[in-house]
Design an enzyme around this catalytic site. Structure first.
Site, PDB file in Angstrom:
ATOM      1  N   TYR A 178       0.856  -1.152  -0.057  1.00 40.05           N
ATOM      2  CA  TYR A 178       0.024   0.023   0.083  1.00 40.05           C
ATOM      3  C   TYR A 178       0.748   1.199  -0.159  1.00 40.05           C
ATOM      4  O   TYR A 178       2.206   1.097   0.487  1.00 40.05           O
ATOM      5  CB  TYR A 178      -1.059  -0.026   1.204  1.00 40.05           C
ATOM      6  CG  TYR A 178      -1.745   0.973   1.325  1.00 40.05           C
ATOM      7  CD1 TYR A 178      -3.136   0.896   0.390  1.00 40.05           C
ATOM      8  CD2 TYR A 178      -2.062   2.302   2.182  1.00 40.05           C
ATOM      9  CE1 TYR A 178      -4.348   1.978   0.489  1.00 40.05           C
ATOM     10  CE2 TYR A 178      -3.044   3.037   2.095  1.00 40.05           C
ATOM     11  CZ  TYR A 178      -4.120   2.697   1.280  1.00 40.05           C
ATOM     12  OH  TYR A 178      -4.846   3.860   1.283  1.00 40.05           O
ATOM     13  N   ASN A 180       1.531   3.547   1.926  1.00 42.63           N
ATOM     14  CA  ASN A 180       2.305   4.126   3.054  1.00 42.63           C
ATOM     15  C   ASN A 180       3.436   3.084   3.423  1.00 42.63           C
ATOM     16  O   ASN A 180       3.949   3.282   4.376  1.00 42.63           O
ATOM     17  CB  ASN A 180       1.348   4.397   4.266  1.00 42.63           C
ATOM     18  CG  ASN A 180       0.548   2.996   4.727  1.00 42.63           C
ATOM     19  OD1 ASN A 180       0.590   1.902   3.988  1.00 42.63           O
ATOM     20  ND2 ASN A 180      -0.162   3.164   5.924  1.00 42.63           N
ATOM     21  N   LYS A 181       3.342   2.075   2.883  1.00 45.30           N
ATOM     22  CA  LYS A 181       4.360   0.925   3.176  1.00 45.30           C
ATOM     23  C   LYS A 181       5.697   1.344   2.642  1.00 45.30           C
ATOM     24  O   LYS A 181       6.012   2.284   1.886  1.00 45.30           O
ATOM     25  CB  LYS A 181       4.202  -0.185   2.380  1.00 45.30           C
ATOM     26  CG  LYS A 181       2.795  -1.056   2.938  1.00 45.30           C
ATOM     27  CD  LYS A 181       2.871  -1.519   4.509  1.00 45.30           C
ATOM     28  CE  LYS A 181       1.676  -2.292   4.885  1.00 45.30           C
ATOM     29  NZ  LYS A 181       0.350  -1.782   4.649  1.00 45.30           N
ATOM     30  N   GLN A 182       6.984   0.529   3.144  1.00 45.15           N
ATOM     31  CA  GLN A 182       8.062   1.159   2.526  1.00 45.15           C
ATOM     32  C   GLN A 182       8.466   0.827   1.234  1.00 45.15           C
ATOM     33  O   GLN A 182       8.847   1.616   0.531  1.00 45.15           O
ATOM     34  CB  GLN A 182       9.128  -0.005   3.365  1.00 45.15           C
ATOM     35  CG  GLN A 182       9.093   0.091   5.099  1.00 45.15           C
ATOM     36  CD  GLN A 182       8.147  -1.189   5.543  1.00 45.15           C
ATOM     37  OE1 GLN A 182       7.106  -1.235   4.972  1.00 45.15           O
ATOM     38  NE2 GLN A 182       8.473  -1.311   6.648  1.00 45.15           N
TER      39      GLN A 182
END
Length: 370
Positions: A178, A180-182
């Site tokens: 998603y 907002n993931k790394q």
């Protein structure tokens, strides 16, 4: 100045590879998804990687592929994003929660054996906020009771436990991408595993249950449309080329927060187990007793500082209360922690000036409680 909670790190490389797909005219079932799978397989050291459209889909496929069904039980944590438990409910099995360790916020491994019954079919640990759970103890228990371990590493790509990558310990691991993931693909997820039979079933499940010979319109089981499109896969291939750079940037931002917040007595900073190497997904602080988290959050939001509680306990979500009758007090550590957590703005390109602005706002809002 408005500072968002999260923001993806997109460069010209990502744009170029996505445009390459658009120019090719092959937007699905193409080479980029395969390339992305190969990158993840090589990075984790797994024999197989099965890309799909979300981490939730990846978890669901594993539950189904393992034959977990009506009345079965899966041991997991109530301190997580709801998908790690919903995937169990999709197959009409039951998530069996154990409380968390108050320092690491991962499942309290000392409680696992007490929850194992003849209906237990798997253990599903979640590597919360990018810190690996105690995989040594989890695997020891799993071997004792002959249970598969499904690692929810959706928040933990690049994290390590005793030097070994999260997602590589269990029967299978899952990552999510998603924004907002790394690493992001917009929407997307992936399964990694060394189990050839499990991988074959998951390859089939993600593509409407087609046989592994991929004959046109030949379906051998009930499956789903959980495929990853080529544009998302292209974005992922670019991000994986940059993963060490991305993880380093996030470590640097986390280090700034840790240094600049350490002298504020009302704040409890993240505790990292000595055996763990963190992959920073979010930066979550906690407030000591007497500080009203919601009031702090409202004050920061009014100042343009993005922030959110992480997480609301799964067992107290309205659907779970209605379905299972959970009550406040069932998992006291999870509940106590959840009432005090606040995720601060956190992303690769967050500057020191912006971090300082966030911390000034926190200090000023805390004056209300002094």
């Amino acid at each position: 100045m408005r500072i968002p909670l999260s923001s993806p790190d997109i460069t010209e490389l990502e744009k170029d590879l996505v445009m390459e797909v658009l120019d090719s005219g092959q937007l699905g079932l193409g080479p980029k998804a395969k390339q992305f799978e190969e990158q993840l397989s090589e990075y984790i050291g797994s024999r197989f990687a099965i890309a799909c459209n979300s981490g939730t889909s990846a978890l669901h496929m594993l539950i189904r592929a393992l034959g977990i069904r009506d009345g079965d039980e899966v041991i997991t944590t109530p301190f997580s994003f709801v998908a790690s438990s919903n995937c169990i409910l999709f197959e009409r099995a039951k998530p069996v929660f154990i409380d968390i360790d108050e320092k690491t916020l991962n499942m309290d491994v000392t409680q696992i054996e007490n929850k194992i019954t003849e209906r237990t079919k798997a253990i599903l640990p979640v590597h919360v906020f990018g810190q690996p759970a105690n995989m040594d103890e989890i695997l020891k228990i799993a071997r004792k009771y002959n249970l598969p371990v499904l690692e929810d590493a959706c928040e933990a790509i690049g994290a390590k436990w005793n030097g070994k990558l999260a997602g590589s310990f269990g029967t299978a691991g899952v990552f999510a991408f998603y924004p907002n993931k790394q690493v992001t693909t917009g929407e997307g997820g992936i399964i990694v595993t060394d189990d050839e039979e499990l991988a074959a079933v998951c390859y089939s499940l993600r593509n409407q249950g087609r046989g592994n010979d991929v004959q046109w319109l030949s379906h051998i089981r009930l499956g789903f449309n959980y495929r990853l499109d080529e544009m998302s896969a292209a974005l992922g291939t670019a991000q994986m080329k940059r993963i060490e750079e991305i993880l380093k940037k996030r470590q640097q931002v986390a280090a700034m927060y840790l240094e600049k917040l350490r002298d504020i007595p009302e704040i409890i900073l993240p505790t990292i187990d000595a055996r763990a190497e963190m992959s920073w997904f979010v930066f979550v602080i906690r407030f000591i007793e007497g500080i009203q988290r919601n009031q702090m959050m409202e004050g920061l939001l009014k100042r343009g500082i993005g922030c959110r509680p992480y997480f609301t306990p799964i067992h107290l979500q309205p659907f779970y209360v209605e379905q299972f009758g959970y009550q406040t007090g069932d998992f006291p550590v999870t509940e106590r922690v959840s009432q005090s957590t606040l995720a601060l703005p956190f992303y690769n390109r967050l500057t020191e000036q912006e971090v300082d602005q966030v911390i000034r706002a926190i200090r000023e809002e805390l004056q209300i409680f002094r």
